[in-house]
Scaffold this active site. Structure first.
Site, PDB file in Angstrom:
ATOM      1  N   ARG A  44      -5.885  14.452 -11.697  1.00 60.22           N
ATOM      2  CA  ARG A  44      -5.097  13.209 -11.752  1.00 60.22           C
ATOM      3  C   ARG A  44      -3.599  13.430 -11.534  1.00 60.22           C
ATOM      4  O   ARG A  44      -2.769  12.592 -11.890  1.00 60.22           O
ATOM      5  CB  ARG A  44      -5.314  12.449 -13.062  1.00 60.22           C
ATOM      6  CG  ARG A  44      -6.731  12.006 -13.260  1.00 60.22           C
ATOM      7  CD  ARG A  44      -6.794  10.836 -14.248  1.00 60.22           C
ATOM      8  NE  ARG A  44      -8.152  10.449 -14.464  1.00 60.22           N
ATOM      9  CZ  ARG A  44      -8.935  10.970 -15.392  1.00 60.22           C
ATOM     10  NH1 ARG A  44      -8.463  11.881 -16.213  1.00 60.22           N
ATOM     11  NH2 ARG A  44     -10.178  10.559 -15.517  1.00 60.22           N
ATOM     12  N   LYS A  74       5.750   9.894  -0.321  1.00 54.02           N
ATOM     13  CA  LYS A  74       4.555   9.364   0.355  1.00 54.02           C
ATOM     14  C   LYS A  74       3.653  10.524   0.725  1.00 54.02           C
ATOM     15  O   LYS A  74       4.104  11.517   1.309  1.00 54.02           O
ATOM     16  CB  LYS A  74       4.953   8.628   1.641  1.00 54.02           C
ATOM     17  CG  LYS A  74       5.319   7.185   1.433  1.00 54.02           C
ATOM     18  CD  LYS A  74       5.435   6.473   2.780  1.00 54.02           C
ATOM     19  CE  LYS A  74       5.816   5.031   2.610  1.00 54.02           C
ATOM     20  NZ  LYS A  74       6.042   4.352   3.912  1.00 54.02           N
ATOM     21  N   GLU A  85      13.070  10.540  13.830  1.00 46.85           N
ATOM     22  CA  GLU A  85      13.361   9.992  12.492  1.00 46.85           C
ATOM     23  C   GLU A  85      14.878   9.893  12.270  1.00 46.85           C
ATOM     24  O   GLU A  85      15.355   8.969  11.615  1.00 46.85           O
ATOM     25  CB  GLU A  85      12.700  10.833  11.393  1.00 46.85           C
ATOM     26  CG  GLU A  85      11.166  10.902  11.477  1.00 46.85           C
ATOM     27  CD  GLU A  85      10.443   9.569  11.216  1.00 46.85           C
ATOM     28  OE1 GLU A  85      11.101   8.562  10.904  1.00 46.85           O
ATOM     29  OE2 GLU A  85       9.198   9.538  11.353  1.00 46.85           O
ATOM     30  N   LYS A 124      17.841   8.171   2.883  1.00 49.77           N
ATOM     31  CA  LYS A 124      16.448   7.977   2.473  1.00 49.77           C
ATOM     32  C   LYS A 124      16.346   7.835   0.951  1.00 49.77           C
ATOM     33  O   LYS A 124      15.625   6.966   0.447  1.00 49.77           O
ATOM     34  CB  LYS A 124      15.566   9.125   2.963  1.00 49.77           C
ATOM     35  CG  LYS A 124      14.140   8.960   2.458  1.00 49.77           C
ATOM     36  CD  LYS A 124      13.094   9.402   3.395  1.00 49.77           C
ATOM     37  CE  LYS A 124      11.735   8.860   2.987  1.00 49.77           C
ATOM     38  NZ  LYS A 124      10.646   9.404   3.767  1.00 49.77           N
ATOM     39  N   GLU A 178       7.463   0.474  -1.404  1.00 42.85           N
ATOM     40  CA  GLU A 178       7.531  -0.269  -0.138  1.00 42.85           C
ATOM     41  C   GLU A 178       7.102  -1.724  -0.275  1.00 42.85           C
ATOM     42  O   GLU A 178       6.264  -2.210   0.487  1.00 42.85           O
ATOM     43  CB  GLU A 178       6.709   0.441   0.955  1.00 42.85           C
ATOM     44  CG  GLU A 178       7.151   0.030   2.357  1.00 42.85           C
ATOM     45  CD  GLU A 178       6.474   0.821   3.452  1.00 42.85           C
ATOM     46  OE1 GLU A 178       6.573   2.057   3.465  1.00 42.85           O
ATOM     47  OE2 GLU A 178       5.835   0.187   4.301  1.00 42.85           O
ATOM     48  N   ARG A 229      11.992  -0.668   1.604  1.00 43.87           N
ATOM     49  CA  ARG A 229      11.511   0.579   2.217  1.00 43.87           C
ATOM     50  C   ARG A 229      10.837   0.350   3.570  1.00 43.87           C
ATOM     51  O   ARG A 229      10.642   1.288   4.332  1.00 43.87           O
ATOM     52  CB  ARG A 229      10.565   1.321   1.248  1.00 43.87           C
ATOM     53  CG  ARG A 229      10.241   2.732   1.732  1.00 43.87           C
ATOM     54  CD  ARG A 229       9.569   3.590   0.683  1.00 43.87           C
ATOM     55  NE  ARG A 229       9.264   4.921   1.215  1.00 43.87           N
ATOM     56  CZ  ARG A 229       8.931   5.961   0.486  1.00 43.87           C
ATOM     57  NH1 ARG A 229       8.869   5.863  -0.811  1.00 43.87           N
ATOM     58  NH2 ARG A 229       8.661   7.127   1.056  1.00 43.87           N
ATOM     59  N   ASN A 255      10.191   2.038   8.630  1.00 45.83           N
ATOM     60  CA  ASN A 255       9.146   1.945   9.660  1.00 45.83           C
ATOM     61  C   ASN A 255       9.693   1.493  11.008  1.00 45.83           C
ATOM     62  O   ASN A 255       8.903   1.146  11.901  1.00 45.83           O
ATOM     63  CB  ASN A 255       8.068   0.955   9.205  1.00 45.83           C
ATOM     64  CG  ASN A 255       7.312   1.486   8.008  1.00 45.83           C
ATOM     65  OD1 ASN A 255       6.815   2.592   8.035  1.00 45.83           O
ATOM     66  ND2 ASN A 255       7.258   0.700   6.948  1.00 45.83           N
ATOM     67  N   HIS A 294       8.016   2.421  14.260  1.00 43.40           N
ATOM     68  CA  HIS A 294       6.739   3.038  13.905  1.00 43.40           C
ATOM     69  C   HIS A 294       5.508   2.206  14.268  1.00 43.40           C
ATOM     70  O   HIS A 294       4.429   2.762  14.410  1.00 43.40           O
ATOM     71  CB  HIS A 294       6.701   3.370  12.409  1.00 43.40           C
ATOM     72  CG  HIS A 294       7.476   4.616  12.060  1.00 43.40           C
ATOM     73  ND1 HIS A 294       8.825   4.749  12.286  1.00 43.40           N
ATOM     74  CD2 HIS A 294       7.085   5.794  11.497  1.00 43.40           C
ATOM     75  CE1 HIS A 294       9.230   5.935  11.874  1.00 43.40           C
ATOM     76  NE2 HIS A 294       8.198   6.599  11.386  1.00 43.40           N
ATOM     77  N   HIS A 343       3.202   4.280  16.296  1.00 47.55           N
ATOM     78  CA  HIS A 343       1.877   4.748  15.839  1.00 47.55           C
ATOM     79  C   HIS A 343       0.803   4.445  16.877  1.00 47.55           C
ATOM     80  O   HIS A 343      -0.111   5.261  17.093  1.00 47.55           O
ATOM     81  CB  HIS A 343       1.499   4.094  14.504  1.00 47.55           C
ATOM     82  CG  HIS A 343       2.116   4.784  13.316  1.00 47.55           C
ATOM     83  ND1 HIS A 343       2.188   4.197  12.075  1.00 47.55           N
ATOM     84  CD2 HIS A 343       2.673   6.009  13.177  1.00 47.55           C
ATOM     85  CE1 HIS A 343       2.780   5.035  11.230  1.00 47.55           C
ATOM     86  NE2 HIS A 343       3.080   6.126  11.877  1.00 47.55           N
ATOM     87  N   HIS A 383       4.220  12.715  16.426  1.00 47.50           N
ATOM     88  CA  HIS A 383       4.718  11.549  15.695  1.00 47.50           C
ATOM     89  C   HIS A 383       6.157  11.211  16.098  1.00 47.50           C
ATOM     90  O   HIS A 383       6.476  10.080  16.458  1.00 47.50           O
ATOM     91  CB  HIS A 383       4.626  11.814  14.190  1.00 47.50           C
ATOM     92  CG  HIS A 383       5.165  10.700  13.365  1.00 47.50           C
ATOM     93  ND1 HIS A 383       4.552   9.476  13.283  1.00 47.50           N
ATOM     94  CD2 HIS A 383       6.294  10.598  12.604  1.00 47.50           C
ATOM     95  CE1 HIS A 383       5.250   8.683  12.511  1.00 47.50           C
ATOM     96  NE2 HIS A 383       6.321   9.333  12.085  1.00 47.50           N
TER      97      HIS A 383
HETATM   98  N1  GLY Z   1       8.462   7.932   6.377  1.00 51.02           N
HETATM   99  C1  GLY Z   1       8.643   6.611   5.925  1.00 51.02           C
HETATM  100  C2  GLY Z   1       8.749   6.511   4.437  1.00 51.02           C
HETATM  101  O1  GLY Z   1       8.835   7.515   3.770  1.00 51.02           O
HETATM  102  O2  GLY Z   1       8.737   5.429   3.910  1.00 51.02           O
END
Ligand code: GLY
Length: 358
Positions: free
Chosen positions: A114, A136, A178, A217, A227, A231, A235, A238, A242, A252
């Site tokens: 956990r 993430k 990025e 960030k 998010e 947040r 994206n 993206h 994607h 990516h």
């Molecule tokens: N890579 C996008 C984020 O961490 O939200």
């Protein structure tokens, strides 16, 4: 060495940036501890001395390299190995590698008993500047990127720019994907990118950008770790990126650059993105792509990849494509387009993609 702290409702961590980061932190982090390393074949081969020095006695799993392995099978292998060596819940996992290793190892750390502590040691520009920070973690499933995952903050992130020395021009280009994204969110980063486009392949310049992007960030993640709002800005580029990544097999970061180009055009077309600013942003994206100029795919073949954008996690199932797009310097917004309209505009703007030549 710089230290930046991250504090969110669900976890906190320290990010150490500099050539001394490993020496300063790893002995203390590993001492008197049950540790476990997750890395990949490329990193293990390149940095044998690093592993001997800090992890000589440590259980490790060495994964095959590449996004194709960011799946349940690999996750299961990691968890099985952790269980076989008898790790306890006080153990610490060290993820040493690029974005794929960081994402999958982080997910393993979030699941094992956990949740156990883990440390990110990112070795690519993309991972240093973005994916190792913010908690993430994920694997892909059924052709959808990052669809199974968890938020699990690393206890520490150790960012040593020395790792960047062995990166290919293509890896640098991926990281710039990025970095340019952070340029759309932060005026100072945008100005750095706008005025120093000839230095996109300079390690000194990248190191300067690294610190600025990580600060940005952290500020975003502290506002909205899960998010639900702010947040989403991370994206930018993206959604279409994607789709391109899934279709083309491009990496990516380079898919994000192409996605950012097309979505900036879409945003300009929709009257959202300021035209003069948008033109500057497109130039920056183009010069980032020129760090390793190769048009490996023909993006005018929109029919081949457009429907993959429907799989994006931000969509709400109402037939619309949701995109975070650039608006003006330092500002962004969400753009929602009916799929048919998205496809139509994409068909036009994809014709305007520059053909890159050395
Ligand atoms: N890579 C996008 C984020 O961490 O939200």
């Amino acid at each position: 060495m710089r230290k930046i702290s991250v504090k969110t409702p669900f976890g906190a961590g320290g990010i150490y940036i500099g050539q001394e980061a490993l020496e300063a932190r790893l002995p203390a982090l590993t001492k008197g501890q049950e540790n476990f390393v997750v890395t990949d074949e490329n990193v293990y081969t390149l940095y044998g001395n690093f592993f001997k020095r800090y992890f000589a006695e440590t259980h490790a799993i060495v994964l095959p390299a590449g996004e194709a392995h960011k799946n349940f099978q690999t996750l299961y292998q990691i968890l099985e190995c952790m269980s076989q060596v008898g790790l306890h819940r006080t153990a610490r996992l060290f993820a040493v590698g690029g974005g794929v290793v960081g994402d999958i190892a982080g997910l393993a750390a979030s699941l094992y008993m956990r949740g156990i502590d883990y440390v990110q040691i990112p070795t690519t520009l993309l991972a240093q500047v973005d994916s190792s920070v913010g908690g993430k973690t994920a694997v892909d499933l059924n052709g959808v990127k990052n669809v199974i995952g968890a938020f699990h903050q690393p206890m520490e992130v150790l960012v040593d720019p020395t790792f960047l020395k062995t990166l290919s021009a293509r890896e640098i280009k991926c990281g710039l994907g990025e970095i340019v994204k952070y340029g759309t969110l932060d005026e100072e980063i945008f100005d750095l990118l706008d005025t120093r486009q000839a230095e996109f392949d300079s390690l000194d310049f990248l190191e300067e950008l690294l610190v600025a992007c990580i600060r940005k960030k952290v500020a975003v993640v502290e506002l909205d770790e899960r998010e639900s709002g702010e947040r989403k800005c991370l994206n930018i580029g993206h959604t279409t990126g994607h789709a391109i990544e899934l279709w083309s097999g491009l990496s990516h970061g380079e898919s994000v650059l192409y996605g950012m180009y097309l979505e900036t055009k879409l945003s300009m077309d929709a009257g959202i993105c300021d035209i003069a600013y948008g033109e500057k942003l497109l130039k920056i994206v183009e010069n980032a792509l020129r760090v390793q100029p190769q048009n490996e795919v023909d993006l005018t073949e929109v029919d081949e990849y457009v429907s993959l954008a429907m799989l994006d996690k931000k969509n709400l199932g109402d037939g619309k494509i949701q995109m975070a797009v650039a608006k003006e310097k330092g500002k962004w917004t969400m753009l929602s387009l009916d799929f048919d309209e998205y496809k139509l505009v994409l068909q036009t703007v994809a014709q305007e993609m520059p053909i890159l030549q050395r």
